[in-house]
Design a protein around this motif. Structure first.
Motif, short mmCIF file in Angstrom:
data_model
loop_
_atom_site.label_atom_id
_atom_site.label_comp_id
_atom_site.label_asym_id
_atom_site.label_seq_id
_atom_site.Cartn_x
_atom_site.Cartn_y
_atom_site.Cartn_z
N THR A 1 69.05 55.18 29.59
CA THR A 1 68.36 56.33 30.19
C THR A 1 68.76 56.48 31.65
OG1 THR A 1 66.49 56.04 28.67
CG2 THR A 1 66.09 57.32 30.67
N TYR A 2 68.76 55.38 32.36
CA TYR A 2 69.16 55.39 33.77
C TYR A 2 70.60 55.88 33.94
CZ TYR A 2 70.86 53.37 38.16
OH TYR A 2 71.47 53.19 39.38
N ASP A 3 71.49 55.38 33.11
CA ASP A 3 72.90 55.76 33.21
C ASP A 3 73.11 57.26 32.94
OD1 ASP A 3 73.60 53.16 33.78
OD2 ASP A 3 74.19 52.66 31.73
N ALA A 4 72.26 57.84 32.10
CA ALA A 4 72.43 59.25 31.72
C ALA A 4 71.84 60.22 32.74
CB ALA A 4 71.80 59.50 30.36
N LEU A 5 71.00 59.73 33.65
CA LEU A 5 70.37 60.60 34.64
C LEU A 5 71.26 60.73 35.87
CD1 LEU A 5 66.70 59.29 34.35
CD2 LEU A 5 67.46 61.63 33.84
N PRO A 6 71.49 61.94 36.36
CA PRO A 6 72.41 62.14 37.49
C PRO A 6 71.88 61.62 38.83
CG PRO A 6 72.11 64.18 36.24
CD PRO A 6 71.07 63.22 35.77
N ASN A 7 70.56 61.54 38.97
CA ASN A 7 69.99 61.27 40.30
C ASN A 7 68.82 60.31 40.18
OD1 ASN A 7 69.44 61.43 43.03
ND2 ASN A 7 68.48 63.45 42.91
N ALA A 8 69.09 59.09 39.71
CA ALA A 8 68.03 58.13 39.40
C ALA A 8 68.22 56.81 40.13
CB ALA A 8 67.96 57.89 37.90
N ARG A 9 67.12 56.12 40.28
CA ARG A 9 67.15 54.72 40.74
C ARG A 9 66.33 53.88 39.76
NH1 ARG A 9 63.78 54.62 46.40
NH2 ARG A 9 65.21 56.33 46.88
N LEU A 10 66.65 52.61 39.67
CA LEU A 10 66.00 51.70 38.73
C LEU A 10 65.41 50.52 39.49
CD1 LEU A 10 65.41 50.62 35.84
CD2 LEU A 10 67.72 49.66 35.83
N GLU A 11 64.13 50.25 39.24
CA GLU A 11 63.44 49.11 39.85
C GLU A 11 62.96 48.19 38.74
OE1 GLU A 11 62.86 48.36 43.03
OE2 GLU A 11 63.43 50.19 44.10
N ILE A 12 63.36 46.92 38.80
CA ILE A 12 62.93 45.92 37.83
C ILE A 12 61.78 45.11 38.42
CG2 ILE A 12 63.62 43.96 36.42
CD1 ILE A 12 65.07 46.47 35.62
N ILE A 13 60.69 45.01 37.67
CA ILE A 13 59.52 44.25 38.11
C ILE A 13 59.52 42.91 37.37
CG2 ILE A 13 57.02 44.24 38.41
CD1 ILE A 13 58.46 46.50 39.90
N LYS A 14 59.73 41.84 38.11
CA LYS A 14 59.82 40.51 37.51
C LYS A 14 58.47 40.07 36.94
CE LYS A 14 64.14 39.80 38.63
NZ LYS A 14 65.18 39.71 37.58
N GLY A 15 58.50 39.56 35.72
CA GLY A 15 57.31 39.00 35.10
C GLY A 15 56.35 40.00 34.52
N ALA A 16 56.69 41.29 34.58
CA ALA A 16 55.77 42.33 34.11
C ALA A 16 56.10 42.73 32.68
CB ALA A 16 55.85 43.55 35.01
N GLY A 17 55.08 43.14 31.95
CA GLY A 17 55.25 43.63 30.60
C GLY A 17 55.27 45.15 30.55
N HIS A 18 54.82 45.71 29.41
CA HIS A 18 54.93 47.15 29.17
C HIS A 18 54.03 47.96 30.11
CE1 HIS A 18 56.24 50.55 26.89
NE2 HIS A 18 55.07 50.79 26.32
N ALA A 19 52.84 47.48 30.36
CA ALA A 19 51.92 48.18 31.25
C ALA A 19 52.02 47.60 32.66
CB ALA A 19 50.49 48.10 30.74
N ALA A 20 53.23 47.60 33.19
CA ALA A 20 53.47 46.97 34.49
C ALA A 20 52.64 47.61 35.60
CB ALA A 20 54.96 47.08 34.84
N ASN A 21 52.34 48.90 35.49
CA ASN A 21 51.57 49.56 36.53
C ASN A 21 50.14 49.03 36.62
OD1 ASN A 21 51.10 51.21 33.99
ND2 ASN A 21 49.60 52.15 35.34
N MET A 22 49.67 48.36 35.55
CA MET A 22 48.34 47.77 35.55
C MET A 22 48.38 46.30 35.96
SD MET A 22 46.78 49.46 32.04
CE MET A 22 45.15 48.79 32.31
#
Length: 273
Positions: A221-242
């Motif tokens: 998905t990231y590779d296909a977007l023309p204007n994107a950035r990717l942030e990896i959150i270490k140790g987080a699961g699917h609901a990382a925002n929680m």
């Protein structure tokens, strides 16, 4: 309780209000607007934060007919139009990301930018779907067992997730509604090959312990977007925002700041010319 009748739906929403840049938050499958409490608390002083319960979820109530994430995207846009919002940053977790991407494709003038939280533009992993299907059908037929609840907490929350409040909500889900919202998830189309149309800024936030969405699908998905950035959150699961709200909020705030800087640059260029 804020309720609006738009797009043939009755939607529940929350709105912090104010004459500020607008953020609209869209939740994941089996969740509701409350999953963004940490983000609303963080950003409401600087942004107008709108959260809503999607079809078949939360206080919006049961889905009474088949629907797609294009329908959900239209719901979100109709809600913004009702509230007098001309443009917003769309932030979506998992399922909320699916509809946010479709909103960007179908209503690009409404989408200032978007943030995908543990989401992607492909279909569900075909190797995982039979297990998910069996889990949902057993739940719909026999009720939510302790084993199924524990599995859901593992899939959605990962390490450090307190699922007790959500289990209480899940036990109240109507079986026919449960089957409908899961069908929408499984029947969605892949839109990877359309992402090159989306030139607005994008941020993808991904928990590296996510068992629901694999890194390769996020990377595609990231590779296909023309204007994107990717942030990896270490140790987080699917609901990382929680579970990792501090790290996720920091990534979002940096992204939103870059939008402000971009807007200032455009304004300065316009004045100079």
């Amino acid at each position: 309780m804020p309720i609006v009748h738009v797009n043939g739906q009755t939607l529940h929403y929350t709105d912090t209000g104010g004459n500020k840049p607008v953020l609209i938050f869209s939740h994941g499958l089996l969740m509701d607007h409350s999953m963004f409490e940490a983000q609303v608390s963080e950003f409401s002083s600087d942004y107008r934060c709108i959260c809503w319960d999607e079809r078949g979820h939360g206080l919006t109530g049961d889905a009474t007919a088949p629907f797609s994430y294009y329908d959900s995207a239209n719901d979100a846009v109709a809600l913004l139009e009702y509230l007098g919002v001309e443009q917003a940053v769309f932030l979506g977790m998992s399922q909320g990301g699916f509809l946010s991407l479709r909103a960007a494709l179908k209503h690009p003038d409404m989408v200032r930018a978007f943030v995908l939280l543990d989401s992607q533009a492909g279909v569900e992993d075909p190797e995982l779907m039979p297990g998910y299907q069996a889990l949902i059908e057993n739940w719909a037929s026999n009720g939510l067992s302790a084993e199924t609840a524990a599995t859901l907490c593992h899939i959605i929350g990962g390490p450090g997730f307190d699922g007790a409040p959500w289990i209480k909500k899940w036990k109240k889900i109507n079986p026919s509604n449960l089957l409908q919202i899961f069908h929408t998830l499984g029947a969605r189309d892949q839109i990877i090959d359309q992402l090159n149309q989306l030139n607005m800024p994008a941020l993808i936030v991904y928990g590296d312990c996510d068992v629901a969405v694999s890194l390769d699908r996020v990377q595609a998905t990231y590779d296909a977007l023309p204007n994107a950035r990717l942030e990896i959150i270490k140790g987080a699961g699917h609901a990382a925002n929680m579970t990792h709200a501090t790290e996720v909020n920091a990534a979002i705030r940096g992204f939103l700041a870059s939008l402000s800087e971009l807007q200032s640059s455009v304004t300065d260029t316009s004045i100079a010319s």
